[in-house]
Design a protein around this motif. Structure first.
Motif, PDB file in Angstrom:
ATOM      1  N   GLY A  48      36.333  40.309  39.096  1.00  0.00           N
ATOM      2  CA  GLY A  48      36.612  40.945  40.373  1.00  0.00           C
ATOM      3  C   GLY A  48      38.024  41.482  40.458  1.00  0.00           C
ATOM      4  O   GLY A  48      38.921  40.998  39.772  1.00  0.00           O
TER       5      GLY A  48
ATOM      6  N   HIS B 199      40.319  43.662  43.728  1.00  0.00           N
ATOM      7  CA  HIS B 199      40.315  44.449  44.960  1.00  0.00           C
ATOM      8  C   HIS B 199      41.631  45.184  45.177  1.00  0.00           C
ATOM      9  O   HIS B 199      41.806  45.844  46.203  1.00  0.00           O
TER      10      HIS B 199
ATOM     11  N   TYR C   3      33.861  35.431  46.922  1.00  0.00           N
ATOM     12  CA  TYR C   3      34.252  36.666  46.239  1.00  0.00           C
ATOM     13  C   TYR C   3      35.192  36.355  45.080  1.00  0.00           C
ATOM     14  O   TYR C   3      36.259  35.762  45.280  1.00  0.00           O
TER      15      TYR C   3
ATOM     16  N   ASP D  58      37.440  39.815  45.642  1.00  0.00           N
ATOM     17  CA  ASP D  58      36.920  41.184  45.541  1.00  0.00           C
ATOM     18  C   ASP D  58      35.770  41.417  46.518  1.00  0.00           C
ATOM     19  O   ASP D  58      34.610  41.127  46.231  1.00  0.00           O
ATOM     20  N   TRP D  59      36.103  41.991  47.667  1.00  0.00           N
ATOM     21  CA  TRP D  59      35.108  42.219  48.711  1.00  0.00           C
ATOM     22  C   TRP D  59      34.201  43.416  48.422  1.00  0.00           C
ATOM     23  O   TRP D  59      33.309  43.727  49.210  1.00  0.00           O
TER      24      TRP D  59
ATOM     25  N   TYR E 167      31.910  43.361  46.482  1.00  0.00           N
ATOM     26  CA  TYR E 167      30.565  42.796  46.335  1.00  0.00           C
ATOM     27  C   TYR E 167      29.757  42.881  47.633  1.00  0.00           C
ATOM     28  O   TYR E 167      28.523  42.800  47.596  1.00  0.00           O
ATOM     29  N   ARG E 168      30.429  43.014  48.749  1.00  0.00           N
ATOM     30  CA  ARG E 168      29.764  42.863  50.045  1.00  0.00           C
ATOM     31  C   ARG E 168      28.494  43.700  50.198  1.00  0.00           C
ATOM     32  O   ARG E 168      27.458  43.170  50.665  1.00  0.00           O
TER      33      ARG E 168
ATOM     34  N   ALA F 161      29.508  34.534  53.046  1.00  0.00           N
ATOM     35  CA  ALA F 161      30.495  34.586  51.968  1.00  0.00           C
ATOM     36  C   ALA F 161      31.874  34.269  52.509  1.00  0.00           C
ATOM     37  O   ALA F 161      32.173  34.458  53.697  1.00  0.00           O
TER      38      ALA F 161
ATOM     39  N   GLY G 125      37.119  36.379  50.667  1.00  0.00           N
ATOM     40  CA  GLY G 125      37.460  37.801  50.630  1.00  0.00           C
ATOM     41  C   GLY G 125      38.445  38.115  51.746  1.00  0.00           C
ATOM     42  O   GLY G 125      39.503  37.504  51.844  1.00  0.00           O
TER      43      GLY G 125
END
Length: 454
Positions: free
Chosen positions: A118, A120, A158, A162-163, A165-166, A177, A180
């Motif tokens: 991940g 972000h 996350y 790492d958002w 993935y949302r 979750a 994040g």
């Protein structure tokens, strides 16, 4: 979706009041004011050896605040699992047996991705959608196969915050979750987002001996808060400074708001708290003299709901609730139902997989009939491979030998205790084959073969 039969509770009241009592679905289970949970990321074995007994030494009760006689329950936590680290032989990480024990004791097991990749913060290296889906798909499949076949894990942490993935989480059965964007602590707020639960970072680097023991803790927590304390590792030594600070923090929580104090906190798996709040919002209740009817939403995961009734005459005879609880104080009565609603765990994402081989790594393997190969994984240990090592996986198909794609895979055959996965799904179709040939590196010790479930 059709309604399920309503749940009913009846009582005898020799001094039956003229009007039935008012019924309220409590915003938090057991009519607690707020909830508490602990999350540990990245599979540390200390979750079992250190955190588990540390949390279990502190208690809350299942009685409403101020009502005596509640049953004591230990604090519990959650572990966010990097799936490729489980069962590969590294003693610093949790094993499948550890995880089964934790789950039996009420702990939560959270999907943290197969490799937990991940990012972000650097747009140049954001993960593409196919990699995000791959992380989620394989993590859900492997967790289900080892823990509860047919059903996946409903919660996610996350990787590295790492958002991105949302947008894909619900596709893989995930309904909440954390780790994040820290947007939501109060679950009753109008804009509460259960996919961005706020956590208090208590890693040693930011929570050292000079920092307040109750750093980041809301004092007091607001009604409807879910307070989540998080760390990567409490350390292997129960006498370490970090563990002693955790003990002091937990003792403060218990003695102020838990069984030793106001008894207004509910400690549970993160997902249980979130599922309760969803179910409580959607439930419908009806009361007639001597009868309570609760209609849960079958489209939501099951939760035991707490209903507060008032007034109920003090002469009323209130039977016990199998799988639930009954408490009373004066003319107030609290009924906690058994779990009502739909399944608690999501189905494994399609296409479902099964493992047809798990054992010593071998250069040659046959399984006798045509099966559609989804992927292979190898548990590795030892030093790094030599420069001339070439990975090769050839599948025996009806058309002859076919090379399975291995380039671009995050393989690390020198890393000890990690399962390296070579996949077809979900990027490519599974390949029908009756066997395989592998060019093994000397550090590939264990092997798994995954195929489409028939």
């Amino acid at each position: 979706m059709m309604d399920v039969p309503p749940w009913m509770y009846e009582w005898q009241d020799p001094a039956l009041l003229a009007e039935p009592p008012a019924a309220i679905v409590c915003p938090m289970k057991y009519d607690k004011r707020w909830a508490y949970s602990v999350e540990l990321d990245d599979n540390p074995v200390s979750a079992f050896t250190v955190t588990r007994p540390l949390l279990a030494a502190h208690a809350w009760t299942d009685a409403p605040p101020g009502v005596p006689g509640g049953t004591r329950h230990p604090f519990v936590g959650n572990v966010a699992l990097i799936v490729c680290w489980i069962g590969g032989g590294n003693s610093t990480w949790l094993t499948w047996d550890h995880l089964r024990t934790l789950e039996e004791e009420g702990w939560g097991l959270i999907n943290h991705g197969y490799w937990s990749a991940g990012n972000h913060w650097d747009p140049a290296s954001f993960l593409p959608p196919e990699q995000l889906r791959r992380e989620l798909y394989w993590a859900q499949q492997v967790l289900a196969d080892n823990l509860h076949p047919g059903t996946g894990v409903p919660e996610f942490v996350y990787p590295s915050g790492d958002w991105h993935y949302r947008p894909y989480l619900e596709e893989y059965g995930i309904r909440s979750a954390s780790g994040g964007r820290d947007l939501t602590r109060n679950l009753l707020a109008e804009k509460a987002d259960f996919f961005f639960i706020r956590r208090n970072n208590l890693d040693s680097k930011g929570w050292g001996p000079t920092e307040p023991v109750m750093k980041h803790f809301p004092t007091p927590p607001a009604a409807g808060d879910l307070v989540v304390d998080f760390t990567h590792n409490m350390g292997a030594d129960p006498a370490a400074t970090n563990v002693l600070r955790w003990r002091e923090r937990l003792e403060t929580i218990e003695k102020t708001w838990g069984a030793g104090g106001s008894d207004e906190l509910w400690c549970a798996r993160t997902v249980d708290v979130l599922d309760y709040v969803r179910a409580a919002r959607a439930a419908r209740v009806d009361v007639t003299p001597g009868r309570l009817t609760v209609q849960a939403d079958p489209g939501l995961p099951a939760a035991g709901l707490t209903i507060r009734l008032e007034p109920v005459s003090e002469q009323a005879v209130l039977p016990e609730v199998p799988g639930g609880k009954v408490y009373r104080q004066g003319q107030k009565v609290w009924i906690t139902t058994p779990p009502l609603g739909g399944p608690g765990r999501p189905p494994v994402p399609e296409p479902r997989l099964e493992r047809i081989y798990q054992g010593p790594a071998t250069n040659h393997l046959e399984w006798g009939r045509l099966r559609s190969v989804a992927g292979l994984s190898f548990a590795c240990s030892g030093g790094a491979p030599s420069n001339d090592y070439q990975q090769s996986i050839q599948l025996q198909t009806p058309e002859g030998a076919r090379e399975m794609v291995t380039s671009g895979h995050p393989a690390s055959p020198g890393r000890w205790g990690v399962w390296n996965l070579y996949w077809n799904l979900p990027d490519r179709p599974a390949i029908p084959a009756t066997g395989l040939e592998v060019s093994l590196h000397r550090n590939m010790r264990l092997m798994e073969v995954w195929v489409l479930k028939e």
